[in-house]
Design a protein around this motif. Structure first.
Motif, PDB file in Angstrom:
ATOM      1  N   MET A 155       0.837  -1.196   0.000  1.00 37.02           N
ATOM      2  CA  MET A 155       0.000   0.000   0.000  1.00 37.02           C
ATOM      3  C   MET A 155       0.873   1.247   0.000  1.00 37.02           C
ATOM      4  O   MET A 155       0.594   2.220  -0.690  1.00 37.02           O
ATOM      5  N   GLU A 156       1.956   1.186   0.776  1.00 32.95           N
ATOM      6  CA  GLU A 156       2.842   2.333   0.881  1.00 32.95           C
ATOM      7  C   GLU A 156       3.438   2.686  -0.488  1.00 32.95           C
ATOM      8  O   GLU A 156       3.519   3.848  -0.861  1.00 32.95           O
ATOM      9  N   ASN A 178       0.983   4.410  -2.756  1.00 35.91           N
ATOM     10  CA  ASN A 178       0.827   5.820  -2.423  1.00 35.91           C
ATOM     11  C   ASN A 178       2.038   6.636  -2.867  1.00 35.91           C
ATOM     12  O   ASN A 178       1.904   7.768  -3.311  1.00 35.91           O
ATOM     13  N   ASP A 218       1.818   7.200  -6.466  1.00 35.52           N
ATOM     14  CA  ASP A 218       0.767   8.179  -6.674  1.00 35.52           C
ATOM     15  C   ASP A 218       1.317   9.600  -6.455  1.00 35.52           C
ATOM     16  O   ASP A 218       1.070  10.496  -7.264  1.00 35.52           O
ATOM     17  N   SER A 219       2.060   9.756  -5.369  1.00 29.61           N
ATOM     18  CA  SER A 219       2.651  11.073  -5.070  1.00 29.61           C
ATOM     19  C   SER A 219       3.600  11.487  -6.181  1.00 29.61           C
ATOM     20  O   SER A 219       3.591  12.641  -6.618  1.00 29.61           O
ATOM     21  N   ASP A 269     -10.287   1.977  -5.522  1.00 28.20           N
ATOM     22  CA  ASP A 269      -9.072   1.493  -4.872  1.00 28.20           C
ATOM     23  C   ASP A 269      -8.589   0.176  -5.462  1.00 28.20           C
ATOM     24  O   ASP A 269      -7.396  -0.031  -5.667  1.00 28.20           O
ATOM     25  N   LYS A 300      -7.015   0.879  -8.668  1.00 27.72           N
ATOM     26  CA  LYS A 300      -5.723   1.515  -8.455  1.00 27.72           C
ATOM     27  C   LYS A 300      -4.658   0.466  -8.124  1.00 27.72           C
ATOM     28  O   LYS A 300      -3.535   0.517  -8.619  1.00 27.72           O
ATOM     29  N   ASN A 301      -5.051  -0.478  -7.298  1.00 30.91           N
ATOM     30  CA  ASN A 301      -4.183  -1.600  -6.966  1.00 30.91           C
ATOM     31  C   ASN A 301      -3.733  -2.336  -8.212  1.00 30.91           C
ATOM     32  O   ASN A 301      -2.555  -2.619  -8.410  1.00 30.91           O
ATOM     33  N   TYR A 348      -1.419  -0.369 -10.355  1.00 30.38           N
ATOM     34  CA  TYR A 348      -0.065  -0.345  -9.825  1.00 30.38           C
ATOM     35  C   TYR A 348       0.704  -1.597 -10.242  1.00 30.38           C
ATOM     36  O   TYR A 348       1.830  -1.519 -10.728  1.00 30.38           O
TER      37      TYR A 348
END
Lengths: 363, 188
Positions: free
Chosen positions: A1-2, A5, A8-9, B163, B166-167, B170
């Protein structure tokens, strides 16, 4: 998750979407952590290449589209005209002078002739139009011959001639449907589930496989970005659940069933048998498996028994497209091979399919 | 003088992906390039490929903003097309290695060197994208090329919420970047 993020940043930082405070904080982080800095640099390169990639893809699509359009209107036609045009341009004036002299002479002569025998032109006109009539009759006779042949092969319900279903096989507006829907057709109009209509032309109608290819020929039509389904080369197994979508009426209708036999009417190996509720008008609609792969095209050739429907196997779609592609102006057609609907809920699948399935109306 | 400003407008149109401008240039120049290629052992399919590649070179040039109008668009396209076709003929060893010049040509070697680099980046990305498979490719295309939001993507790809999408994005992105940078680093 980190990590998500973090990425994303980084993306928001590169795109300049950060608030000033956040930006200051992030820049500080970047300075203090070489690994973050490395990620930013790498991702900047990546996004830049991605943008360029997208731009060029888009441009290529436009080029392909322009080429297709100009080719169809004949404005790119072959190399010969190129030379002709040059010769024409060179001698344009000479030709113009010669033509006007010829024109004046012709006018003078015809004026003289009509003065001498004014009635003869009249009969000539009539003869000409009668010949056109004849031609038309001949053509009609030719047409009905073909139709009769097709009728013998496919005893179709009379109602079906009114219309059927078609689905897109190439984003540029190529549709696949049943050939028998198009018998007699002088004009074809396709309509999507929103009721928007487009003019279409028949590129190929193969009576043997009963498959036909249409091309939407309408300024209002915008090519799609992508087709959600793939067209299966392998076929389906007995008992496999399938579903169909089509236009037995003006509204798009969904139907479910299963694969009931690997051959069609009287052992026809071109086709397979499915159990599904289908009506006239469903003809030409796609038959899909649960992954959203098209495994057949509904042909509804035999409607005496309830729930017994035949579908033409999808691999024959590749065959008719290949035969169309022998004409180089259609060599750019690409059939969708991969489905994007795998693992989706049916409702979602249907939502994405709706866009690509059309009501085919013939006039 | 008038043609000069027309040409400038057309170039601007190309840079902005204006369809009308692209169509005009296509119509004005395609046959000329086609005639050259067909007269030199090519087919009309070759002509289409080469011409479209030349159009992409023109696009990159127009976008870079450094395009000096020291020649007409048609001269440029002809020169680039001729170079590209010569290169192709050399590769295929189909000869001839010289093409008779029907119209004047200008040197375009520098532009083509730049283009080659850009082209290899493009091919890299294309290879990486197709190596990804579905649904990753469509998902990333939706996000990065068509600039869809995560919410829209979740909706059209059938994810339960933004979410989740988004996962997935990624994971796909990490794979794509690996594929892309593997090629990228191998080249330098």
């Amino acid at each position: 998750m980190e990590e998500i993020n973090m990425l994303d940043s980084i993306e928001r930082y590169i795109r300049g979407e950060m608030l000033p405070e956040e930006r200051v904080f992030f820049e500080h982080l970047r300075k203090s952590s070489p690994s973050v800095d490395q990620m930013v640099v790498e991702h900047t390169i990546f996004l830049n290449r991605m943008n360029k990639y997208g731009e060029r893809k888009q441009f290529q699509r436009v080029l392909e589209d322009v080429h297709g359009k100009l080719e169809q209107t004949g404005e790119l036609s072959e190399f010969q005209p190129g030379r002709l045009v040059r010769i024409w341009k060179k001698y344009q004036r000479v030709v113009a002078v010669a033509a006007s002299i010829a024109g004046i002479t012709a006018l003078a002569i015809s004026g003289l002739v009509s003065y001498v025998s004014p009635k003869s032109t009249d009969t000539k006109y009539q003869q000409l139009s009668r010949r056109l009539d004849n031609l038309d009759k001949k053509q009609n006779a030719l047409y009905s011959n073909i139709i009769n042949e097709m009728k013998q092969k496919e005893p179709v319900d009379a109602k079906m001639k009114l219309g059927g279903t078609g689905f897109m096989v190439d984003v540029k507006g190529y549709l696949l449907t049943d050939a028998h829907i198009l018998s007699n057709a002088r004009a074809v109009v396709v309509q999507n589930y929103k009721g928007e209509q487009y003019k279409a032309t028949i590129l190929l109608a193969d009576a043997n496989s009963d498959l036909a290819i249409l091309k939407i020929d309408d300024e209002d039509f915008k090519p799609y970005a992508i087709l959600p389904y793939g067209i299966s080369r392998s076929g389906a197994d007995l008992g496999e659940p399938i579903f169909t979508m089509g236009y037995p009426r003006d509204e798009i209708v969904y139907g479910e069933g299963y694969m009931s036999a690997k051959t069609g009417f009287e052992g026809d190996t071109l086709a397979c048998q499915i159990a599904v509720a289908a009506n006239p008008g469903n003809s030409g609609g796609p038959v899909l498996n649960k992954n959203g792969e098209i495994i057949g095209v509904l042909s509804a050739r035999q409607m005496q028994a309830q729930g017994v429907v035949f579908a033409i196997k999808a691999k024959y779609i590749y065959k008719v497209i290949d035969s169309l592609k022998t004409d180089t102006s259609y060599s750019s057609i690409r059939l969708p091979a991969n489905t994007q609907l795998k693992g989706m809920e049916r409702i979602q699948q249907v939502k994405r399919l709706e866009d690509c399935i059309f009501l085919v109306k013939t006039y | 003088m008038k043609t000069g400003s027309n040409e400038r407008l057309l170039l601007k149109g190309v840079a902005e992906n204006n369809r009308k401008a692209i169509e005009t240039i296509y119509l004005d120049n395609f046959r000329m390039v086609q005639t050259m290629i067909v007269a030199n052992n090519g087919s009309s399919d070759d002509a289409k490929d080469i011409f479209q590649e030349a159009m992409i070179v023109l696009l990159e040039k127009a976008r870079s903003g450094t395009f000096e109008l020291n020649c007409q668009i048609s001269t440029y396209l002809y020169s680039v097309g001729r170079r590209l076709w010569l290169k192709k003929l050399n590769q295929l060893q189909r000869g001839p290695v010289e093409i008779e010049q029907a119209i004047e040509v200008i040197p375009v070697e520098d532009d083509l060197d730049i283009f080659e680099k850009q082209d290899s980046d493009f091919q890299n990305m294309e290879k990486a994208m197709y190596g990804l498979g579905e649904p990753c490719r469509s998902l990333l295309e939706a996000y990065y090329l068509r600039k869809k939001t995560m919410l829209e993507i979740a909706d059209s790809f059938g994810y339960t919420n933004a979410d989740n999408a988004k996962n997935q994005k990624y994971k796909c992105l990490m794979r794509l970047k690996k594929l892309f940078f593997d090629h990228y680093k191998n080249e330098d």
